[in-house]
Design an enzyme around this catalytic site. Structure first.
Site, PDB file in Angstrom:
ATOM      1  N   HIS A  88      62.438  71.992  77.186  1.00  0.00           N
ATOM      2  CA  HIS A  88      62.887  71.780  75.816  1.00  0.00           C
ATOM      3  C   HIS A  88      63.497  73.036  75.208  1.00  0.00           C
ATOM      4  O   HIS A  88      64.209  72.959  74.210  1.00  0.00           O
ATOM      5  CB  HIS A  88      61.731  71.306  74.940  1.00  0.00           C
ATOM      6  CG  HIS A  88      61.127  70.026  75.404  1.00  0.00           C
ATOM      7  ND1 HIS A  88      61.807  68.833  75.380  1.00  0.00           N
ATOM      8  CD2 HIS A  88      59.908  69.753  75.934  1.00  0.00           C
ATOM      9  CE1 HIS A  88      61.037  67.868  75.858  1.00  0.00           C
ATOM     10  NE2 HIS A  88      59.879  68.402  76.207  1.00  0.00           N
ATOM     11  N   HIS A 113      61.161  81.638  71.101  1.00  0.00           N
ATOM     12  CA  HIS A 113      62.012  80.706  71.821  1.00  0.00           C
ATOM     13  C   HIS A 113      63.215  80.366  70.950  1.00  0.00           C
ATOM     14  O   HIS A 113      63.328  80.846  69.812  1.00  0.00           O
ATOM     15  CB  HIS A 113      61.226  79.439  72.195  1.00  0.00           C
ATOM     16  CG  HIS A 113      60.694  78.720  71.018  1.00  0.00           C
ATOM     17  ND1 HIS A 113      59.442  78.960  70.495  1.00  0.00           N
ATOM     18  CD2 HIS A 113      61.247  77.777  70.213  1.00  0.00           C
ATOM     19  CE1 HIS A 113      59.252  78.197  69.434  1.00  0.00           C
ATOM     20  NE2 HIS A 113      60.332  77.466  69.243  1.00  0.00           N
TER      21      HIS A 113
END
Length: 249
Positions: A88, A113
């Protein structure tokens, strides 16, 4: 979204460990497992559908409440460990010992992230890339510092991360970056907006302190394209209703 991925990933999972759940629910950013369906995929994800303090949001600066927000005290002094493709996003794990202090509470930096395009918006503006620095206090309460990237010169710190990005879900590569490298992903001016929100991925748990840095840093179009190509598609949740929340500036 990468096809066939069954890794359960929560944006701000406290342990910051990518886990393969034997009963993982397939979710992503488009199609039958897309954001509009998250709340129906599992009872554990119901907050994605019924929550009233969901993230991301569109920060409208003209209606934000002006106040004297205390400076975020950044205490980043440990190196990176690995960069992980969890299906993801690309997540950089950090050695223990770094953190921020806000509200008199210390939150340890677990990982950071990326999302393209940005999840949060500012006055309706979407940015090509957004980084989330995920922190947790001793009780598991979460604080996320978000950094926006705008098009400009190639970012030398991103170049180091990108050079080690795995290209397949579930893979990780060792990443040697210093604490100074991590700090240089942040803008010099660290003024911020603040609001209460949630994880931007299932299970969409609420009670997250969101600290959105006002000043973006640069990223090149080629760097954004490289990240998007590895992800296979956009990996951003659409903005959510503000409801009764107040944004502080």
């Amino acid at each position: 979204m990468k096809k066939g991925v069954s890794f359960l990933f929560a944006t701000a999972i406290v342990s910051s460990v990518v886990m393969a759940d034997h009963h993982a629910i397939h979710w992503g950013y488009s199609g039958h497992g897309g954001p509009e369906q998250w709340g129906q995929l599992s009872d554990d994800y119901k907050m994605c559908m019924i929550g009233k303090n969901q993230s991301p949001i569109d920060i409208r600066t003209d209606t934000a409440y002006k106040t004297e927000l205390p400076a975020i005290r950044f205490d980043y002094h440990t190196a990176t460990e690995d960069v992980v493709d969890n299906g993801h996003t690309e997540q950089v794990d950090i050695e223990a010992g770094s953190g921020i202090t806000i509200d008199g509470i210390t939150f340890e930096l677990k990982q950071f992230h990326f999302h393209t395009p940005s999840e949060n918006r500012i006055d309706g503006r979407s940015f090509p890339l957004e980084a989330h620095f995920v922190h947790a206090d001793a009780h598991g309460n979460l604080a996320v510092v978000a950094v926006m990237f705008q098009y400009g010169k190639a970012n030398p710190i991103l170049a180091k991360i990108w050079s080690k990005m795995p290209k397949h879900a579930g893979r990780k590569h060792h990443l040697s970056m210093t604490a100074d490298d991590v700090k240089h992903l942040l803008p010099k001016n660290r003024a911020y907006y603040r609001f209460n929100g949630s994880l931007t991925t299932p299970p969409c748990s609420e009670g997250v302190r969101w600290l959105i840095l006002k000043h973006p840093v640069t990223v090149s179009k080629a760097q954004v394209r490289e990240f998007a190509n590895i992800m296979g598609d956009a990996n951003n949740r659409p903005v959510q209703p503000l409801n009764a929340r107040i944004i502080l500036k």
